[in-house]
Scaffold this motif. Sequence first.
Motif, PDB file in Angstrom:
ATOM      1  N   PRO A 109      48.902   1.147  42.856  1.00  0.00           N
ATOM      2  CA  PRO A 109      49.360   2.534  42.769  1.00  0.00           C
ATOM      3  C   PRO A 109      50.734   2.622  42.120  1.00  0.00           C
ATOM      4  CG  PRO A 109      49.575   1.722  45.008  1.00  0.00           C
ATOM      5  CD  PRO A 109      48.836   0.663  44.243  1.00  0.00           C
ATOM      6  N   GLY A 110      50.991   3.767  41.513  1.00  0.00           N
ATOM      7  CA  GLY A 110      52.294   3.954  40.874  1.00  0.00           C
ATOM      8  C   GLY A 110      52.165   4.693  39.552  1.00  0.00           C
ATOM      9  N   THR A 111      53.188   4.572  38.729  1.00  0.00           N
ATOM     10  CA  THR A 111      53.223   5.274  37.449  1.00  0.00           C
ATOM     11  C   THR A 111      52.037   4.911  36.562  1.00  0.00           C
ATOM     12  OG1 THR A 111      55.636   5.373  37.527  1.00  0.00           O
ATOM     13  CG2 THR A 111      54.611   5.685  35.383  1.00  0.00           C
ATOM     14  N   ASN A 112      51.588   3.655  36.665  1.00  0.00           N
ATOM     15  CA  ASN A 112      50.496   3.219  35.801  1.00  0.00           C
ATOM     16  C   ASN A 112      49.227   4.022  36.019  1.00  0.00           C
ATOM     17  OD1 ASN A 112      49.504   1.229  33.794  1.00  0.00           O
ATOM     18  ND2 ASN A 112      48.095   0.712  35.439  1.00  0.00           N
ATOM     19  N   THR A 113      49.007   4.522  37.227  1.00  0.00           N
ATOM     20  CA  THR A 113      47.804   5.308  37.484  1.00  0.00           C
ATOM     21  C   THR A 113      47.802   6.593  36.657  1.00  0.00           C
ATOM     22  OG1 THR A 113      48.807   6.420  39.394  1.00  0.00           O
ATOM     23  CG2 THR A 113      47.600   4.390  39.812  1.00  0.00           C
ATOM     24  N   LEU A 114      48.990   7.184  36.490  1.00  0.00           N
ATOM     25  CA  LEU A 114      49.110   8.382  35.654  1.00  0.00           C
ATOM     26  C   LEU A 114      48.902   8.031  34.186  1.00  0.00           C
ATOM     27  CD1 LEU A 114      49.720  11.354  35.163  1.00  0.00           C
ATOM     28  CD2 LEU A 114      52.158  10.807  35.226  1.00  0.00           C
ATOM     29  N   LYS A 115      49.470   6.904  33.743  1.00  0.00           N
ATOM     30  CA  LYS A 115      49.285   6.474  32.353  1.00  0.00           C
ATOM     31  C   LYS A 115      47.806   6.286  32.040  1.00  0.00           C
ATOM     32  CE  LYS A 115      52.153   3.407  30.636  1.00  0.00           C
ATOM     33  NZ  LYS A 115      52.975   2.173  30.508  1.00  0.00           N
ATOM     34  N   LEU A 116      47.083   5.649  32.956  1.00  0.00           N
ATOM     35  CA  LEU A 116      45.647   5.422  32.744  1.00  0.00           C
ATOM     36  C   LEU A 116      44.883   6.750  32.730  1.00  0.00           C
ATOM     37  CD1 LEU A 116      45.189   2.329  35.090  1.00  0.00           C
ATOM     38  CD2 LEU A 116      44.999   2.324  32.594  1.00  0.00           C
ATOM     39  N   ALA A 117      45.279   7.671  33.614  1.00  0.00           N
ATOM     40  CA  ALA A 117      44.618   8.976  33.654  1.00  0.00           C
ATOM     41  C   ALA A 117      44.823   9.733  32.350  1.00  0.00           C
ATOM     42  CB  ALA A 117      45.148   9.789  34.834  1.00  0.00           C
TER      43      ALA A 117
END
Length: 269
Positions: A248-256
């Motif tokens: 979890p973290g910023t990367n989840t938004l990047k992937l989304a």
Amino acid sequence: MNILIICGETSANFYGAKLAIALKDAHHTPYSFGDHVLAKESIQLLSLDTSLYSVNGSWSLTPAFLKSIKLILQKPPTVFDKAVIVDFSGYNFKVAKILQAHNIPIVTFITPNFWLWNHVKLANKLIQYSEQVITIFKKEFAFYEQFSSKKIVYLGHPLSLDISPDSADSSEKLIGVFPGSRRSEISHHLPQMAAIIHQFDDQSCFAIFCSNLDLHDLIRAILKRYDLEFIPIYIEDSIPLQYAITAPGTNTLKLALRQIPQTIIGQLS
């Protein structure tokens, strides 16, 4: 203007680097306390490398970090017109106190999660020492605006400004594994992710992504323990993916934003 950018977290350094580029385009000079990503776009005065982390590798900096800031600001290479503290939950107040002692105006860019937990007292403390507070979420902005509408600015999330959907065709079968950006995260998440990889007959479709080179030896050691040392490790995360398994973290938004389906693995207390 000479502007000092101070970042701790990996994602904060990414945003700090974007800010430094914008400042240079506006003919300002950015200086920084941060990692190698921010250093590329600014005049680095203090490197937040792994030697400044606690022995167990968790997100807890040693006293050397704050001491280093104090020493640099006692004899700065220039007069700083402003300092921008980016995110840096847990250290905002300590860093701000040092900056205030040198009469450097403070801008807070991306606030701690006080707004999520309705921590009014801490939010007011942050507003008091900040000349300006730049928020990236609408609810974050609404929370702080109720205390000081003149100081609070809404920017929107920096990632939404320059990340677009992947252009990979449907034949792309690479699965990205993102165990995190801290030593403790990787130690907790990667063994669980390795167990998932073992459920697949074709394990060659996986790749590990971690931008911090200092953590690659740890990743290799864990992969070797699970007989997965053949899986490649990449620094850049722009490779087209069909799917992702991520901490979890910023990367989840990047992937989304890239429209990549994902499974998020987190650790509960």
